[in-house]
Scaffold this active site. Structure first.
Site, PDB file in Angstrom:
ATOM      1  N   GLU A   1     -23.744   4.853  11.292  1.00 36.82           N
ATOM      2  CA  GLU A   1     -24.206   3.673  12.038  1.00 36.82           C
ATOM      3  C   GLU A   1     -23.239   3.374  13.199  1.00 36.82           C
ATOM      4  O   GLU A   1     -23.653   3.186  14.345  1.00 36.82           O
ATOM      5  CB  GLU A   1     -24.287   2.474  11.090  1.00 36.82           C
ATOM      6  CG  GLU A   1     -24.579   1.150  11.748  1.00 36.82           C
ATOM      7  CD  GLU A   1     -23.647   0.037  11.256  1.00 36.82           C
ATOM      8  OE1 GLU A   1     -22.930  -0.523  12.102  1.00 36.82           O
ATOM      9  OE2 GLU A   1     -23.631  -0.243  10.037  1.00 36.82           O
ATOM     10  N   HIS A   2     -21.938   3.368  12.897  1.00 37.48           N
ATOM     11  CA  HIS A   2     -20.955   3.122  13.962  1.00 37.48           C
ATOM     12  C   HIS A   2     -21.059   4.182  15.059  1.00 37.48           C
ATOM     13  O   HIS A   2     -21.032   3.867  16.243  1.00 37.48           O
ATOM     14  CB  HIS A   2     -19.530   3.176  13.381  1.00 37.48           C
ATOM     15  CG  HIS A   2     -19.045   1.862  12.866  1.00 37.48           C
ATOM     16  ND1 HIS A   2     -17.942   1.248  13.401  1.00 37.48           N
ATOM     17  CD2 HIS A   2     -19.498   1.054  11.886  1.00 37.48           C
ATOM     18  CE1 HIS A   2     -17.730   0.103  12.746  1.00 37.48           C
ATOM     19  NE2 HIS A   2     -18.654  -0.035  11.825  1.00 37.48           N
TER      20      HIS A   2
ATOM     21  N   HIS B   1     -22.724   4.244   6.686  1.00 36.16           N
ATOM     22  CA  HIS B   1     -22.104   3.215   7.517  1.00 36.16           C
ATOM     23  C   HIS B   1     -21.344   3.838   8.696  1.00 36.16           C
ATOM     24  O   HIS B   1     -21.394   3.338   9.827  1.00 36.16           O
ATOM     25  CB  HIS B   1     -21.174   2.371   6.641  1.00 36.16           C
ATOM     26  CG  HIS B   1     -20.349   1.384   7.395  1.00 36.16           C
ATOM     27  ND1 HIS B   1     -19.020   1.579   7.647  1.00 36.16           N
ATOM     28  CD2 HIS B   1     -20.678   0.203   7.984  1.00 36.16           C
ATOM     29  CE1 HIS B   1     -18.554   0.553   8.345  1.00 36.16           C
ATOM     30  NE2 HIS B   1     -19.533  -0.298   8.551  1.00 36.16           N
TER      31      HIS B   1
ATOM     32  N   GLU C   1     -12.067  -2.398   9.018  1.00 31.78           N
ATOM     33  CA  GLU C   1     -13.231  -3.100   8.465  1.00 31.78           C
ATOM     34  C   GLU C   1     -13.153  -3.065   6.925  1.00 31.78           C
ATOM     35  O   GLU C   1     -13.391  -4.067   6.255  1.00 31.78           O
ATOM     36  CB  GLU C   1     -14.521  -2.431   8.962  1.00 31.78           C
ATOM     37  CG  GLU C   1     -15.778  -3.218   8.608  1.00 31.78           C
ATOM     38  CD  GLU C   1     -17.051  -2.596   9.161  1.00 31.78           C
ATOM     39  OE1 GLU C   1     -16.979  -1.545   9.834  1.00 31.78           O
ATOM     40  OE2 GLU C   1     -18.125  -3.176   8.916  1.00 31.78           O
TER      41      GLU C   1
END
Lengths: 420, 426
Positions: B70-71, B67, B142
């Site tokens: 991905e950012h 994740h 998040e």
């Protein structure tokens, strides 16, 4: 293809359709809009659930659901929305396009029949809805209202609006309050049914490849002799005397900050699109002022976005932050709003917001549900804009138009939900 | 270089497929009359991939790395991909799931330019200690947002309780502590292992022309020599780790998730298995079922109730979930019904009714370019063709479904996850 056609059944009732054979599904909905009213909102909401759970022909949720399964998993559901100071009750049937049925049956006409059955021919016992049905749906609606607290992002937005609009109809909420729902008598549900069918502004919409004429006839037969006068009240945006600041605490890891602003109420379609564009520039995209400065430059949050309610003349900015950063975030947001109000908008910011909005308008045409709700925005308006016309109008909007609107923005309420 | 055309007569749909010399698998699914285009590029790398062997070397990464990567891929040396997309008007996003990471955009004009940006994005990693550090705060928020989400927590807690070894028991985004360990070297190692074009798939759906996609690919994609990346997963025992887990959160209506863990075997479920399971879900717990009615009449569930089947590399489970004021009662009622179901099997009438429902749902799925795109990519990783469901559904028999049922819904291998309200007396 994809043309929006509107026919009047009688005064206050229209039938709209978009004939489009690009999809494997179709949908038909009955939409009833009525002014928000503390004494009727809860009854209207509960009614919409009671209606979609049974009818005379399919007297309980099991038989009705099995009929829907039989129609290739068709869906039949209510939605209750607040649209400015109005309550919009929609009952929608959506299902497989006729061309794909296994046995050649017409799903669309069966769904139109079903929709007529549940709305016009409900299961009444001695003139009232069944007690057990009403209690079952009342329990679920109460749980639904209670559960709004479960999602803290949405809950904070709801609280901010309640506080901001506490002296306005808007604060009634889409389903009325928990207390309103609890207090409803069984008689009030049947009264809501009659009142909504007789007095509300009605729009029936049908989208998909099927011929709309049969459905038009069917709904005309019911509504033709029931004209109604529906007056649209002018929207007045209240003056802000002083900023309301409310802090609530809760056992949460991330604090929420919601800022509510009053804006100019858009007088026409062009101004409405300009207002949406204004919010897009401010906090509607990953290159908007808020995302770029509050998230990317200062790493204060994961989300910080703005939204306008054009039917009400208000705007909200919502973010989730560390408790110790609440003040810093409010300052960072305020800085960006002030820049917007002064018209400090770069060409990149403006052009990209316009392109993003254009893309959003065009994409509407590729989704039946999106098309339906796009046009429903105009249920109370004389001038309906198509997505393509919206794009044309958008192209004519200048930075000056946006700045002129932005200069009216006034902070009204700051709500924070702070983690312990 | 020619595209292969995969057609389906029943649906009157088709798509084009090609293995590009760069190594990338390309799938293009034109939808006639569409105004917008949806494009997605994916790699079979998600949060469950904690351990892998790359070119003979075993690598272990902190939870939340996929994740995080991905950012960070959105940033290159030239700047932020969002800023480039802003010039084409495309709406861009990305997501990381348990087993994939996907980058996507939808647009209604300037498709070529947007696709170029997407190709650049996945081909120009740029990780420095500074850029990596900057994301800690954003992803930290998040994570905290999800920590407050009862829907997310009820599911993650269920997975943590059911799975003893398999990394599906880890939160997709990791924790604030695990992501603090992530550095540029780790991100580059993952990138080199899973973002080699031979391990990736592009799907384009909507207003799309295969030749145009190919032209952009020819222009922008760099040749990738195939790499050997082997994902490793720990052996997972059949039984659930715990049969109950609860967490207290500020909720007004408690939530439950009752998961039935299954033997996952080595590969993915077949389309036929998935169809049978969908029919079981609908017949047993859909709104037309006796169980649904019973739970409603007893006031144990509301309209938030649903069932979901999840499966992937090394995990398979069927979950019943929703809001309830009585979690243990709803769990008891479902388990009793499951035991009865195994005795009687699904009835012929329920089967027919549910099958029609599943058929309609499958066909309607082909209306949404976003889901077509995701399914095409999913299909590449799982070996299930996108048209298979529509082809096989009419041939599914009651016997198929009851055979499938025998390997599912083991009442002795389930777990109840509950999110309780703070004020509730325990």
């Amino acid at each position: 293809m994809s043309d929006f056609i509107k026919r009047e059944i009688c005064e206050g009732v229209d039938f709209c359709n978009i004939r489009d054979d690009r999809f494997k599904a179709g949908r038909i909905s009955v939409n009833l809009i009525t002014p928000l009213d503390r004494s009727t909102a809860a009854a209207n909401a509960l009614l919409s659930w009671v209606l979609t759970r049974s009818c005379k022909k399919y007297p309980d949720i099991t038989s009705l659901s099995r009929k829907l399964n039989d129609l290739y998993g068709a869906a039949l559901y209510p939605s209750v929305l607040r649209s400015g100071d109005y309550q919009l009750i929609s009952i929608t049937a959506s299902g497989l396009d006729d061309r794909y049925s296994m046995d050649g049956e017409s799903v669309s006409s069966e769904l139109a029949d079903l929709l007529c059955s549940i709305i016009f021919d409900p299961k009444l016992v001695d003139g009232h809805f069944d007690d057990e049905d009403v209690e079952q749906e009342r329990r679920q609606l109460l749980e639904d209202i209670d559960a709004e607290y479960n999602d803290k992002r949405l809950y904070s937005i709801k609280r901010c609006l309640e506080i901001m609009c506490r002296d306005e109809l808007y604060s009634i909420g889409r389903c009325g309050s928990r207390e309103d729902v609890e207090a409803l008598s069984h008689g009030s549900i049947v009264a809501a049914w009659k009142r909504l069918l007789d007095n509300s502004k009605v729009r029936i919409t049908m989208l998909g490849s099927a011929d709309p004429d049969k459905a038009f006839e069917r709904f005309s037969a019911f509504f033709a002799d029931k004209p109604r006068k529906f007056r649209v009240s002018p929207v007045v945006v209240p003056e802000v005397r002083e900023v309301k600041r409310i802090v609530e605490t809760d056992e949460i890891s991330q604090s929420k900050l919601v800022m509510g602003y009053r804006c100019k109420y858009p007088e026409n379609n062009r101004e409405r699109i300009a207002s949406t564009l204004m919010s897009t520039v401010l906090g509607g995209t990953p290159t908007s002022k808020l995302f770029e400065n509050v998230r990317e430059k200062q790493s204060l949050c994961y989300y910080c976005s703005s939204m306008v309610e054009n039917k009400k003349g208000l705007m909200l900015i919502s973010s989730g932050v560390e408790t110790e950063n609440i003040e810093k975030t409010e300052k960072a947001i305020t800085d960006q709003v002030e820049l917007l109000m002064r018209g400090v908008i770069s060409d990149d910011e403006f052009d990209s917001a316009k392109l993003a909005l254009k893309n959003a308008f065009i994409s509407v045409m590729d989704n039946l549900a999106a098309m339906e709700s796009f046009y429903l925005n105009y249920i109370l308006s004389d001038q309906t804009l198509s997505p393509a016309e919206s794009v044309q109008l958008l192209e004519t909007i200048t930075k000056e138009d946006v700045t002129a609107l932005a200069s009216h923005i006034k902070l009204d309420t700051v709500f924070s939900l702070v983690g312990n | 270089m020619e595209f292969e055309i995969i057609k389906n007569e029943r649906l009157s749909e088709e798509y084009f497929t090609l293995k590009h010399p760069s190594g990338l698998k390309i799938l293009v699914y034109p939808k006639e009359g569409s105004h917008s285009t949806y494009a997605m590029i994916g790699t079979h790398f998600g949060s469950i991939n904690r351990e892998f062997i790359h070119n003979g070397k075993k690598i272990t990464v902190p939870d939340g790395t996929a994740h995080y990567l991905e950012h960070k891929l959105f940033e290159s040396e030239e700047g932020d991909a969002f800023k480039q997309y802003a010039k084409t008007g495309a709406s861009a996003n990305a997501y990381t799931s348990f087993d994939t990471t996907c980058y996507l955009f939808s647009c209604s004009e300037k498709f070529d330019e947007s696709l170029e940006i997407l190709f650049d994005l996945i081909q120009s990693p740029y990780f420095t200690p500074e850029t990596v550090a900057k994301e800690q705060g954003i992803i930290g928020q998040e994570i905290k947002m999800y920590d407050d989400s009862p829907e997310w927590r009820v599911n993650m807690n269920l997975l943590q309780a059911m799975y003893q070894e398999h990394t599906i028991n880890k939160d997709i985004a990791g924790t604030v502590e695990t992501i603090a360990e992530i550095n540029p070297e780790i991100l580059y190692e993952c990138y080199n292992s899973y973002y080699n074009l031979n391990n990736m798939v592009l799907s384009v759906a909507g207003n799309a022309d295969p030749q145009k996609v190919l032209e952009v690919a020819d222009r922008k994609l760099k040749m990738n020599a195939p790499v050997q990346t082997e994902s490793l997963f720990p052996e997972e025992p059949y039984s659930v780790g715990k049969d109950y887990v609860e967490q207290i959160l500020p909720v007004a209506v408690p939530l439950f998730a009752l998961g039935f863990k299954e033997n996952a075997g080595k590969g993915f479920a077949t389309t036929k298995e998935l169809l049978c399971t969908s029919i079981i879900q609908e017949a047993f717990a859909g709104e037309g079922s006796a169980l649904y009615r019973d739970l409603l009449d007893k006031k144990l569930i509301n309209s938030s109730f649903y069932t979901e089947y999840s499966e992937g590399n090394g995990y398979r489970y069927l979950a019943f979930q929703g809001e309830t004021r009585y979690p243990s009662e709803v769990s008891k009622a479902i388990k009793e019904a499951v035991i009865k179901l195994h005795e009687t099997g699904i009835s012929a009438e329920d089967f027919e009714n549910a099958k029609r429902c599943v058929y309609g749902r499958i066909i309607r799925g082909f209306d949404r370019p976003s889901s077509i795109s995701a399914e095409l990519i999913n299909g590449e990783f799982t070996g299930r063709d996108i048209f298979e469901g529509a082809e096989l559904i009419s041939g599914i028999t009651l016997e198929d479904v009851n055979t499938r049922l025998a390997s599912q819904l083991d009442p002795d291998n389930c777990c109840l996850s509950v999110i309780k309200a703070i004020t509730e007396v325990t």
